[in-house]
Design a protein around this motif. Structure first.
Motif, PDB file in Angstrom:
ATOM      1  N   ALA A  12       0.808  -1.219   0.000  1.00 32.76           N
ATOM      2  CA  ALA A  12       0.000   0.000   0.000  1.00 32.76           C
ATOM      3  C   ALA A  12       0.842   1.269   0.000  1.00 32.76           C
ATOM      4  O   ALA A  12       0.366   2.325  -0.425  1.00 32.76           O
ATOM      5  CB  ALA A  12      -0.914   0.014   1.226  1.00 32.76           C
ATOM      6  N   GLY A  13       2.065   1.223   0.497  1.00 29.64           N
ATOM      7  CA  GLY A  13       2.866   2.430   0.636  1.00 29.64           C
ATOM      8  C   GLY A  13       2.656   3.076   1.998  1.00 29.64           C
ATOM      9  O   GLY A  13       1.743   2.716   2.753  1.00 29.64           O
ATOM     10  N   SER A  14       3.513   4.033   2.321  1.00 30.35           N
ATOM     11  CA  SER A  14       3.435   4.686   3.636  1.00 30.35           C
ATOM     12  C   SER A  14       3.678   6.187   3.509  1.00 30.35           C
ATOM     13  O   SER A  14       4.325   6.651   2.569  1.00 30.35           O
ATOM     14  CB  SER A  14       4.472   4.086   4.595  1.00 30.35           C
ATOM     15  N   VAL A  15       3.122   6.929   4.489  1.00 34.12           N
ATOM     16  CA  VAL A  15       3.312   8.372   4.578  1.00 34.12           C
ATOM     17  C   VAL A  15       3.822   8.684   5.982  1.00 34.12           C
ATOM     18  O   VAL A  15       3.170   8.346   6.970  1.00 34.12           O
ATOM     19  CB  VAL A  15       2.003   9.142   4.321  1.00 34.12           C
ATOM     20  N   MET A  16       4.959   9.357   6.054  1.00 28.20           N
ATOM     21  CA  MET A  16       5.516   9.793   7.327  1.00 28.20           C
ATOM     22  C   MET A  16       5.331  11.296   7.454  1.00 28.20           C
ATOM     23  O   MET A  16       5.722  12.058   6.561  1.00 28.20           O
ATOM     24  CB  MET A  16       7.004   9.433   7.407  1.00 28.20           C
ATOM     25  N   VAL A  17       4.701  11.731   8.547  1.00 27.74           N
ATOM     26  CA  VAL A  17       4.478  13.154   8.788  1.00 27.74           C
ATOM     27  C   VAL A  17       5.563  13.654   9.738  1.00 27.74           C
ATOM     28  O   VAL A  17       5.634  13.228  10.894  1.00 27.74           O
ATOM     29  CB  VAL A  17       3.079  13.413   9.398  1.00 27.74           C
ATOM     30  N   LEU A  18       6.416  14.529   9.262  1.00 27.34           N
ATOM     31  CA  LEU A  18       7.509  15.065  10.065  1.00 27.34           C
ATOM     32  C   LEU A  18       7.107  16.420  10.613  1.00 27.34           C
ATOM     33  O   LEU A  18       6.790  17.339   9.855  1.00 27.34           O
ATOM     34  CB  LEU A  18       8.786  15.202   9.226  1.00 27.34           C
TER      35      LEU A  18
ATOM     36  N   SER B  16       5.426  17.235  -1.276  1.00 30.13           N
ATOM     37  CA  SER B  16       4.718  18.426  -0.820  1.00 30.13           C
ATOM     38  C   SER B  16       3.352  18.017  -0.264  1.00 30.13           C
ATOM     39  O   SER B  16       2.867  16.903  -0.482  1.00 30.13           O
ATOM     40  CB  SER B  16       4.539  19.404  -1.976  1.00 30.13           C
ATOM     41  N   ALA B  17       2.702  18.945   0.446  1.00 26.59           N
ATOM     42  CA  ALA B  17       1.395  18.657   1.031  1.00 26.59           C
ATOM     43  C   ALA B  17       0.366  18.330  -0.052  1.00 26.59           C
ATOM     44  O   ALA B  17      -0.479  17.445   0.122  1.00 26.59           O
ATOM     45  CB  ALA B  17       0.935  19.849   1.871  1.00 26.59           C
ATOM     46  N   ASP B  18       0.405  19.039  -1.179  1.00 29.45           N
ATOM     47  CA  ASP B  18      -0.555  18.777  -2.254  1.00 29.45           C
ATOM     48  C   ASP B  18      -0.345  17.391  -2.857  1.00 29.45           C
ATOM     49  O   ASP B  18      -1.322  16.672  -3.147  1.00 29.45           O
ATOM     50  CB  ASP B  18      -0.418  19.844  -3.347  1.00 29.45           C
ATOM     51  N   GLU B  19       0.913  16.991  -3.032  1.00 26.89           N
ATOM     52  CA  GLU B  19       1.192  15.662  -3.586  1.00 26.89           C
ATOM     53  C   GLU B  19       0.743  14.562  -2.633  1.00 26.89           C
ATOM     54  O   GLU B  19       0.226  13.522  -3.055  1.00 26.89           O
ATOM     55  CB  GLU B  19       2.681  15.529  -3.889  1.00 26.89           C
ATOM     56  N   VAL B  20       0.932  14.799  -1.325  1.00 22.55           N
ATOM     57  CA  VAL B  20       0.532  13.801  -0.332  1.00 22.55           C
ATOM     58  C   VAL B  20      -0.985  13.637  -0.322  1.00 22.55           C
ATOM     59  O   VAL B  20      -1.504  12.524  -0.162  1.00 22.55           O
ATOM     60  CB  VAL B  20       1.054  14.195   1.071  1.00 22.55           C
ATOM     61  N   LYS B  21      -1.726  14.723  -0.505  1.00 25.50           N
ATOM     62  CA  LYS B  21      -3.188  14.634  -0.519  1.00 25.50           C
ATOM     63  C   LYS B  21      -3.678  13.755  -1.669  1.00 25.50           C
ATOM     64  O   LYS B  21      -4.706  13.086  -1.566  1.00 25.50           O
ATOM     65  CB  LYS B  21      -3.804  16.033  -0.628  1.00 25.50           C
ATOM     66  N   ASN B  22      -2.957  13.749  -2.771  1.00 24.56           N
ATOM     67  CA  ASN B  22      -3.314  12.854  -3.869  1.00 24.56           C
ATOM     68  C   ASN B  22      -2.946  11.403  -3.540  1.00 24.56           C
ATOM     69  O   ASN B  22      -3.611  10.476  -4.000  1.00 24.56           O
ATOM     70  CB  ASN B  22      -2.610  13.288  -5.156  1.00 24.56           C
ATOM     71  N   PHE B  23      -1.875  11.227  -2.756  1.00 30.60           N
ATOM     72  CA  PHE B  23      -1.407   9.881  -2.401  1.00 30.60           C
ATOM     73  C   PHE B  23      -2.259   9.280  -1.285  1.00 30.60           C
ATOM     74  O   PHE B  23      -2.642   8.117  -1.346  1.00 30.60           O
ATOM     75  CB  PHE B  23       0.072   9.976  -1.972  1.00 30.60           C
ATOM     76  N   GLU B  24      -2.564  10.075  -0.241  1.00 32.23           N
ATOM     77  CA  GLU B  24      -3.409   9.636   0.880  1.00 32.23           C
ATOM     78  C   GLU B  24      -4.193  10.838   1.378  1.00 32.23           C
ATOM     79  O   GLU B  24      -3.703  11.635   2.168  1.00 32.23           O
ATOM     80  CB  GLU B  24      -2.562   9.031   2.006  1.00 32.23           C
ATOM     81  N   PRO B  25      -5.462  10.982   0.945  1.00 30.74           N
ATOM     82  CA  PRO B  25      -6.241  12.199   1.247  1.00 30.74           C
ATOM     83  C   PRO B  25      -6.536  12.408   2.726  1.00 30.74           C
ATOM     84  O   PRO B  25      -6.762  13.551   3.145  1.00 30.74           O
ATOM     85  CB  PRO B  25      -7.545  11.976   0.460  1.00 30.74           C
ATOM     86  N   LEU B  26      -6.572  11.352   3.543  1.00 28.52           N
ATOM     87  CA  LEU B  26      -7.016  11.491   4.926  1.00 28.52           C
ATOM     88  C   LEU B  26      -5.911  11.877   5.902  1.00 28.52           C
ATOM     89  O   LEU B  26      -6.182  12.138   7.073  1.00 28.52           O
ATOM     90  CB  LEU B  26      -7.661  10.175   5.405  1.00 28.52           C
TER      91      LEU B  26
ATOM     92  N   PRO C  57       0.539  23.349   9.097  1.00 30.66           N
ATOM     93  CA  PRO C  57       1.144  24.093   7.975  1.00 30.66           C
ATOM     94  C   PRO C  57       2.649  23.901   7.872  1.00 30.66           C
ATOM     95  O   PRO C  57       3.212  24.083   6.797  1.00 30.66           O
ATOM     96  CB  PRO C  57       0.774  25.556   8.292  1.00 30.66           C
ATOM     97  N   GLU C  58       3.301  23.555   8.973  1.00 27.76           N
ATOM     98  CA  GLU C  58       4.751  23.382   8.939  1.00 27.76           C
ATOM     99  C   GLU C  58       5.161  21.925   8.747  1.00 27.76           C
ATOM    100  O   GLU C  58       6.348  21.605   8.791  1.00 27.76           O
ATOM    101  CB  GLU C  58       5.365  23.916  10.241  1.00 27.76           C
ATOM    102  N   ALA C  59       4.215  21.034   8.570  1.00 24.23           N
ATOM    103  CA  ALA C  59       4.518  19.611   8.446  1.00 24.23           C
ATOM    104  C   ALA C  59       5.241  19.311   7.135  1.00 24.23           C
ATOM    105  O   ALA C  59       5.004  19.951   6.103  1.00 24.23           O
ATOM    106  CB  ALA C  59       3.233  18.798   8.533  1.00 24.23           C
ATOM    107  N   ARG C  60       6.113  18.361   7.203  1.00 23.59           N
ATOM    108  CA  ARG C  60       6.811  17.835   6.028  1.00 23.59           C
ATOM    109  C   ARG C  60       6.451  16.354   5.888  1.00 23.59           C
ATOM    110  O   ARG C  60       6.113  15.694   6.861  1.00 23.59           O
ATOM    111  CB  ARG C  60       8.326  18.009   6.171  1.00 23.59           C
ATOM    112  N   PHE C  61       6.549  15.832   4.665  1.00 12.34           N
ATOM    113  CA  PHE C  61       6.068  14.475   4.410  1.00 12.34           C
ATOM    114  C   PHE C  61       7.144  13.671   3.682  1.00 12.34           C
ATOM    115  O   PHE C  61       7.830  14.179   2.797  1.00 12.34           O
ATOM    116  CB  PHE C  61       4.790  14.506   3.566  1.00 12.34           C
ATOM    117  N   VAL C  62       7.250  12.412   4.081  1.00 21.96           N
ATOM    118  CA  VAL C  62       8.134  11.466   3.411  1.00 21.96           C
ATOM    119  C   VAL C  62       7.286  10.273   2.992  1.00 21.96           C
ATOM    120  O   VAL C  62       6.575   9.677   3.813  1.00 21.96           O
ATOM    121  CB  VAL C  62       9.278  11.008   4.328  1.00 21.96           C
ATOM    122  N   VAL C  63       7.335   9.895   1.727  1.00 20.81           N
ATOM    123  CA  VAL C  63       6.482   8.850   1.174  1.00 20.81           C
ATOM    124  C   VAL C  63       7.330   7.693   0.682  1.00 20.81           C
ATOM    125  O   VAL C  63       8.359   7.894   0.020  1.00 20.81           O
ATOM    126  CB  VAL C  63       5.618   9.411   0.017  1.00 20.81           C
TER     127      VAL C  63
END
Length: 542
Positions: free
Chosen positions: A243-249, A266-276, A281-287
């Motif tokens: 399924a893949g994973s999303v890490m919120v930093l 980016s936040a917009d790319e993550v919303k397409n990958f996992e909307p929920l 606003p300062e969060a960073r994401f690793v997929v």
């Protein structure tokens, strides 16, 4: 003329000081008082331990063996389900029916499964109601199957120590229940070993250990997936998929934040990958799009049913081990809460999970495994939408598990208590709502379970023969490699039991328990020996 050398003045002879009889008596009185205070403190701490930790209470003397002429099954003192004796061929008694074994993860069921596939007749002894029962680590496992393994370092110690500072801000992902550990000599011995493998270990040593163990992790995951594909219905029951994973930093570090792997998004790319997935606003994401997930409880229970129905493996439930009948270099029988189990020529496989230290202590060994308590929220999705990917931050770890979401968190050291603390449950629920705000209402209605993860001091599993015994093997301590590698570790154990070499697995030598065990001096054995000595001296309270 040569200069005259200066010599230090001669020291005056001092006669040895002689103490009067009164002074000597006063010194002896102070020594006795100090010894009494120290001994009283140790005894008080041990008494607190026995009160707080029933698992450490010295067991009563094992029951007498059944009469030599009595037949199996009907003999007084035997286990009521022991009428069918083990065959004279290949046979094994597995202690534990979790994913790993007794109240643990997947190694017990997986070990029994792999042994049965090699032609062994297998009996499983478990103190609970069978596979993945309430309170087990299987019941509280999250379900991630990412191909990585985290070893603790000195920087992790700094983060953990900051978590212990009272009245600190933020979520506490780590805690120590001091009343439960302060009098536990086993805990302090385990902690000293853990410190030597992390706090005082060089970065080179840790990186080399990681490089050797990661191939074992990858191979173990592949073996677990292969087991799901081979056993009918197991893959679907386990809800296993890539399924893949999303890490919120965020601002927090430590905890699950140390497991980040993948590419930044980016936040917009993550919303397409996992909307929920949430995040400020300062969060960073690793997929990581290649991460696999699954459901540990369903995996364990489905595999246990397959073992019983198809492979004729017997699971003796509500059967707690109370002692071993050792004869020479073999375990000839096992004393349980429901009677004596005759081992005969069979092998004994200890899959005790977080209880492995207690089992090994009965055989005279110190096993460096201590329970790490974790909490899991079971969120019923009620047929609605839920996460499609594994999502986690520094505080919580959320995994889709079919019709529900499993949210895991917290690492606690405090003995063998598996009750749920309402304050910790509320804190985990609040963090879960931050990670997945769209499911806030369902998270508020979720239930919580607690389980004990077998945490080895060097953060490596122990798989192999118990030194000094010809028929005892050990498979325990997977820690956070958990159920994802259960089938791999079970295959290694089965190959050792059969005398085969697992040459295709690099790094397998790291799992050998022989150089990592010690002599049992700090657990129940110490308490039993102390009680025996007191009785020998005629102490009325022993």
């Amino acid at each position: 003329a040569p200069m005259a050398q200066e010599h230090p003045p001669a020291r005056a002879y001092a006669a040895p000081q002689r103490h009067t009889r009164a002074e000597m008596a006063s010194r002896m009185h102070r020594l006795r008082r100090a010894a009494a205070v120290g001994g009283g403190t140790v005894c008080g701490l041990q008494a607190l331990l026995l009160y707080r930790q029933p698992s450490w209470r010295p067991a009563a003397s094992p029951p007498p063996l059944p009469p030599a002429g009595a037949g199996p099954g009907g003999a007084e003192g035997r286990h009521p389900e022991s009428a069918r004796r083990l065959s004279q061929g290949k046979a094994a008694v597995v202690v534990g029916a979790g994913v790993a074994g007794s109240r643990s993860e997947s190694q017990g069921i997986c070990s029994a499964h792999r042994l049965a596939k090699r032609g062994y007749e297998v009996i499983i002894l478990d103190p609970l109601d069978g596979a993945a029962a309430t309170g087990s680590s299987s019941a509280a496992a999250a379900g991630g199957m990412d191909k990585l393994h985290k070893f603790s370092t000195s920087s992790d110690w700094a983060k953990m120590l900051r978590q212990l500072v009272p009245f600190g801000d933020g979520f506490r992902f780590f805690y120590v229940s001091w009343p439960d550990v302060v009098g536990d000599l086993f805990f302090w011995r385990w902690l000293a070993r853990y410190a030597s493998e992390s706090l005082f270990a060089s970065s080179t040593y840790i990186e080399e250990k990681k490089a050797q163990f990661l191939p074992v992790v990858e191979w173990g995951i592949a073996e677990t997936v292969r087991t799901m594909e081979e056993v009918p219905g197991l893959l679907a029951a386990s809800h296993c998929r890539e399924a893949g994973s999303v890490m919120v930093l965020g601002a927090s570090s430590g905890g699950y934040a140390s497991l980040a792997s993948g590419e930044a998004m980016s936040a917009d790319e993550v919303k397409n990958f996992e909307p929920l997935v949430g995040g400020g606003p300062e969060a960073r994401f690793v997929v990581n799009p290649e991460c696999r997930i699954g459901e540990c409880v369903s995996f364990t229970r489905h595999l246990a049913a397959h073992c019983e129905q198809t492979l004729q493996i017997r699971i003796l439930r509500r059967t707690a081990v109370e002692g071993f009948d050792v004869r020479g270099d073999r375990v000839a029988g096992i004393h349980t809460s429901r009677g004596y189990v005759d081992v005969g020529d069979a092998s004994v496989v200890l899959c005790g999970g977080a209880w492995s230290g207690i089992l090994c202590d009965m055989l005279g060994f110190f096993c460096p495994i201590y329970p790490l308590k974790g909490y899991t929220l079971l969120v019923d999705l009620e047929g609605g939408p839920g996460l499609q990917r594994l999502a986690f931050d520094a505080a919580v770890y959320a995994v889709p598990a079919g019709p529900r979401l499993r949210v895991a968190s917290i690492g606690g050291l405090g003995g063998w208590d598996v009750s749920v603390d309402p304050s910790i449950e509320a804190a985990v629920r609040a963090e879960a709502e931050k990670l997945v705000p769209a499911l806030k209402d369902k998270i508020e209605r979720s239930s919580a379970v607690a389980g004990l993860r077998p945490f080895s001091a060097d953060e490596l599993p122990l798989v192999g023969r118990l030194p000094g015994f010809s028929n005892v093997l050990l498979n325990t301590g997977p820690g956070h490699t958990g159920w994802k590698c259960a089938a791999g570790f079970a295959e290694i154990l089965a190959s050792i039991a059969d005398g085969d070499a697992c040459a295709s697995v690099p790094g397998m030598a790291l799992l050998d328990p022989a150089p990592r065990l010690g002599t049992a001096l700090t657990g129940p054995r110490l308490l039993r020996e102390a009680r025996t000595a007191l009785r020998t001296w005629g102490a009325p309270f022993a």
